[in-house]
Every structure is written in structure tokens, then in C-alpha cells.
Design a protein around this motif. Structure first.
Motif, PDB file in Angstrom:
ATOM      1  N   ILE A  98       2.106 -11.867  35.074  1.00 24.45           N
ATOM      2  CA  ILE A  98       2.887 -12.390  33.952  1.00 24.45           C
ATOM      3  C   ILE A  98       2.511 -13.848  33.746  1.00 24.45           C
ATOM      4  O   ILE A  98       2.625 -14.669  34.660  1.00 24.45           O
ATOM      5  CB  ILE A  98       4.419 -12.330  34.247  1.00 24.45           C
ATOM      6  N   GLU A  99       2.060 -14.160  32.526  1.00 26.98           N
ATOM      7  CA  GLU A  99       1.616 -15.519  32.234  1.00 26.98           C
ATOM      8  C   GLU A  99       2.191 -15.950  30.885  1.00 26.98           C
ATOM      9  O   GLU A  99       2.472 -15.122  30.016  1.00 26.98           O
ATOM     10  CB  GLU A  99       0.085 -15.498  32.253  1.00 26.98           C
ATOM     11  N   ASP A 100       2.407 -17.263  30.737  1.00 29.69           N
ATOM     12  CA  ASP A 100       2.939 -17.754  29.468  1.00 29.69           C
ATOM     13  C   ASP A 100       1.922 -17.626  28.341  1.00 29.69           C
ATOM     14  O   ASP A 100       2.253 -17.203  27.240  1.00 29.69           O
ATOM     15  CB  ASP A 100       3.403 -19.217  29.631  1.00 29.69           C
ATOM     16  N   VAL A 102      -2.520 -17.088  27.270  1.00 35.10           N
ATOM     17  CA  VAL A 102      -3.931 -16.940  27.596  1.00 35.10           C
ATOM     18  C   VAL A 102      -4.720 -17.719  26.551  1.00 35.10           C
ATOM     19  O   VAL A 102      -4.585 -17.496  25.350  1.00 35.10           O
ATOM     20  CB  VAL A 102      -4.384 -15.460  27.746  1.00 35.10           C
ATOM     21  N   ASP A 103      -5.474 -18.681  27.053  1.00 37.77           N
ATOM     22  CA  ASP A 103      -6.189 -19.629  26.192  1.00 37.77           C
ATOM     23  C   ASP A 103      -7.687 -19.310  26.314  1.00 37.77           C
ATOM     24  O   ASP A 103      -8.184 -18.417  25.643  1.00 37.77           O
ATOM     25  CB  ASP A 103      -5.823 -21.033  26.692  1.00 37.77           C
ATOM     26  N   THR A 104      -8.411 -19.996  27.218  1.00 36.51           N
ATOM     27  CA  THR A 104      -9.817 -19.629  27.431  1.00 36.51           C
ATOM     28  C   THR A 104      -9.919 -18.274  28.143  1.00 36.51           C
ATOM     29  O   THR A 104     -10.926 -17.587  28.055  1.00 36.51           O
ATOM     30  CB  THR A 104     -10.536 -20.675  28.313  1.00 36.51           C
ATOM     31  N   GLY A 105      -8.896 -17.936  28.905  1.00 38.51           N
ATOM     32  CA  GLY A 105      -8.900 -16.685  29.675  1.00 38.51           C
ATOM     33  C   GLY A 105      -9.428 -16.878  31.088  1.00 38.51           C
ATOM     34  O   GLY A 105      -9.374 -15.964  31.909  1.00 38.51           O
ATOM     35  N   LEU A 106      -9.903 -18.098  31.383  1.00 35.71           N
ATOM     36  CA  LEU A 106     -10.534 -18.336  32.688  1.00 35.71           C
ATOM     37  C   LEU A 106      -9.556 -18.167  33.852  1.00 35.71           C
ATOM     38  O   LEU A 106      -9.893 -17.566  34.874  1.00 35.71           O
ATOM     39  CB  LEU A 106     -11.162 -19.739  32.726  1.00 35.71           C
ATOM     40  N   THR A 107      -8.344 -18.660  33.686  1.00 31.25           N
ATOM     41  CA  THR A 107      -7.363 -18.566  34.774  1.00 31.25           C
ATOM     42  C   THR A 107      -7.022 -17.111  35.087  1.00 31.25           C
ATOM     43  O   THR A 107      -7.093 -16.672  36.241  1.00 31.25           O
ATOM     44  CB  THR A 107      -6.069 -19.338  34.402  1.00 31.25           C
ATOM     45  N   LEU A 108      -6.661 -16.359  34.053  1.00 29.57           N
ATOM     46  CA  LEU A 108      -6.256 -14.968  34.289  1.00 29.57           C
ATOM     47  C   LEU A 108      -7.429 -14.111  34.744  1.00 29.57           C
ATOM     48  O   LEU A 108      -7.269 -13.214  35.570  1.00 29.57           O
ATOM     49  CB  LEU A 108      -5.616 -14.380  33.027  1.00 29.57           C
ATOM     50  N   ASN A 130      -1.052 -15.669  22.951  1.00 29.56           N
ATOM     51  CA  ASN A 130      -2.469 -15.396  23.035  1.00 29.56           C
ATOM     52  C   ASN A 130      -3.184 -16.246  21.978  1.00 29.56           C
ATOM     53  O   ASN A 130      -2.826 -16.207  20.808  1.00 29.56           O
ATOM     54  CB  ASN A 130      -2.631 -13.895  22.722  1.00 29.56           C
ATOM     55  N   LYS A 131      -4.166 -17.047  22.445  1.00 32.60           N
ATOM     56  CA  LYS A 131      -4.957 -17.834  21.482  1.00 32.60           C
ATOM     57  C   LYS A 131      -6.350 -17.224  21.435  1.00 32.60           C
ATOM     58  O   LYS A 131      -7.250 -17.686  22.155  1.00 32.60           O
ATOM     59  CB  LYS A 131      -5.107 -19.280  21.975  1.00 32.60           C
ATOM     60  N   PRO A 132      -6.576 -16.195  20.635  1.00 35.46           N
ATOM     61  CA  PRO A 132      -7.865 -15.492  20.663  1.00 35.46           C
ATOM     62  C   PRO A 132      -9.068 -16.376  20.315  1.00 35.46           C
ATOM     63  O   PRO A 132     -10.143 -16.197  20.868  1.00 35.46           O
ATOM     64  CB  PRO A 132      -7.707 -14.365  19.628  1.00 35.46           C
ATOM     65  N   ARG A 151      -3.747 -24.270  18.838  1.00 36.29           N
ATOM     66  CA  ARG A 151      -3.051 -25.564  18.860  1.00 36.29           C
ATOM     67  C   ARG A 151      -2.325 -25.684  20.190  1.00 36.29           C
ATOM     68  O   ARG A 151      -2.054 -24.682  20.826  1.00 36.29           O
ATOM     69  CB  ARG A 151      -2.006 -25.644  17.725  1.00 36.29           C
ATOM     70  N   PHE A 152      -2.006 -26.910  20.608  1.00 38.28           N
ATOM     71  CA  PHE A 152      -1.324 -27.088  21.888  1.00 38.28           C
ATOM     72  C   PHE A 152       0.170 -26.857  21.700  1.00 38.28           C
ATOM     73  O   PHE A 152       0.814 -27.526  20.892  1.00 38.28           O
ATOM     74  CB  PHE A 152      -1.582 -28.486  22.457  1.00 38.28           C
ATOM     75  N   VAL A 153       0.709 -25.899  22.430  1.00 42.52           N
ATOM     76  CA  VAL A 153       2.125 -25.554  22.266  1.00 42.52           C
ATOM     77  C   VAL A 153       2.921 -25.850  23.542  1.00 42.52           C
ATOM     78  O   VAL A 153       2.364 -25.846  24.642  1.00 42.52           O
ATOM     79  CB  VAL A 153       2.305 -24.061  21.870  1.00 42.52           C
ATOM     80  N   VAL A 154       4.200 -26.098  23.337  1.00 32.95           N
ATOM     81  CA  VAL A 154       5.092 -26.386  24.471  1.00 32.95           C
ATOM     82  C   VAL A 154       6.407 -25.631  24.299  1.00 32.95           C
ATOM     83  O   VAL A 154       6.713 -25.119  23.226  1.00 32.95           O
ATOM     84  CB  VAL A 154       5.391 -27.908  24.585  1.00 32.95           C
TER      85      VAL A 154
END
Ligand code: IMP
Length: 188
Positions: A98-100, A102-108, A130-132, A151-154
């Protein structure tokens, strides 16, 4: 204190709640008869984990993993360091990461590959955002809440320099703040 008025709302609390319920219903259906292990990726996933898990109608177990990136250069190679490992043995278990976001996808991608070496029965991913457009590695995201622009979200667990995680909604951080021109608005 940070002025919340600089945050432009992208997704409201009710919209997020509806989507989390939808994801939980799909997970409940797909894992019927199984007892999956939900693995939250700290810190960002703590809000999502709490909300999602309470809507899943299965005998789930929960664990957390914390990672830290090795910095810019190695982040692009997808190497992350596990700073808090799982407490549970996942061999033979159905694992749902479970992740908030997925950006580059590298972490997951790194986490999935690492967890797969422990011989789980399956490993899937559930993200709220998801930022495709930002993706650098091809990876399957089985459960994805919202597709958002690059975009950078919080908010809702997501931070900028450890701030804004508590916001009940998801907002876009203005570019001048996200790119580090922070002092000017902080002292205003
Ligand atoms: P990755 O690029 O998919 O590996 O994402 C790595 C991590 O960067 C995520 O788990 C988030 O913690 C963080 N991240 C990526 N995009 C955002 C964002 O828009 N806001 C806050 N954190 C982000």
C-alpha cells in the motif's frame, strides 16, 4: 506555520473516501477466501493504510516497511535503502503493498522485487495516486485510485519536507514552493 491557502485543492476528502471504499471493495472481492498481508510504505501510506484496511472485509494482517532513497544519483537507478524492514514472515503469503503515490515507479518496483525474493504467494500494489507521465519503469499497478498530472501534491499522508501530511484533502503545492523557494513564503 505554513499557510494552507497556498495549497490548491485537487481531491477533496469525500472524493478520496469514496475511492478508498471502491478500492477496498475490489480487494475484498479479489482476495476472497485469503488472508492477505497489507504492507504500508512509511511514512506516506499511513493515512491510506488506516482508511483502506478498515473498509476491507477480510482477515488481513498489517505490517509496515520504511525506505529511504540514496539520493538523486542513485534514486534514478532505483536503489532504495530499507530503513525499517517487515516484522512478519511473508513466505507463502499474499502481499499487498500500500503506497500513497506512484511517481517514477522506482520505489515500488524495487520493493516488489525485494519482497518477491522472500517467496510470497503473490505481491501486488495498491496506490491512491498515480502519475503516469512521470513513470520511468514499467510496472503493473493492480489497484490505482486516481490518475493525476505530474505536479507535486501534498496531504492525506503526502508531505513536503515533512509538512502537510495531516491535510484531509490532496492539494497541489505551488511550483515556487516545490522547487525550494520556501523561505520567502514561510516568513511572510
Ligand atoms: P517514485 O518516484 O514512484 O519512486 O516515488 C517515490 C516517493 O516519492 C513516493 O513514495 C512519495 O513518497 C514521493 N513522491 C512522489 N511524488 C510525490 C508528490 O507529488 N508529493 C509528495 N511525495 C511524492
Amino acid at each position: 506555520m505554513q499557510p494552507p491557502e497556498v495549497i490548491e485543492q485537487l481531491l477533496g476528502a469525500e472524493e478520496i473516501e469514496g475511492k478508498v471504499r471502491e478500492l477496498a471493495a475490489r480487494i475484498t472481492e479479489d482476495y476472497r477466501g485469503k488472508d492477505p498481508v497489507l504492507v504500508g510504505v512509511l511514512k506516506g501510506a499511513f493515512v491510506m493504510m488506516a482508511d483502506l484496511s478498515r473498509c476491507i472485509d477480510l482477515p488481513v494482517e498489517m505490517d509496515f516497511i520504511a525506505v529511504s532513497s540514496y539520493g538523486k544519483e542513485t534514486a534514478s537507478s532505483g536503489v532504495v535503502r530499507i530503513v525499517k524492514d517487515l516484522d512478519l514472515d511473508i513466505e507463502g503469503r499474499h502481499v499487498l503493498l500500500i503506497e500513497d503515490i506512484v511517481d517514477t515507479g522506482l520505489t515500488l518496483n524495487y520493493l516488489m522485487n525485494t519482497l518477491k525474493t522472500r517467496n510470497p504467494a503473490s505481491v501486488e500494489v495498491c496506490v491512491l495516486l498515480n502519475k503516469p507521465e512521470a513513470r520511468k519503469v514499467d510496472m503493473e499497478v493492480r489497484y490505482s485510485g486516481f490518475e493525476i498530472p505530474d505536479r507535486f501534491v501534498v496531504g492525506y499522508g503526502l508531505d513536503f519536507a515533512e509538512r502537510f501530511r495531516h491535510l484531509p484533502y490532496i492539494g497541489i503545492l505551488p511550483d515556487e514552493v516545490a522547487t525550494g523557494v520556501e523561505e520567502s513564503w514561510e516568513t511572510e
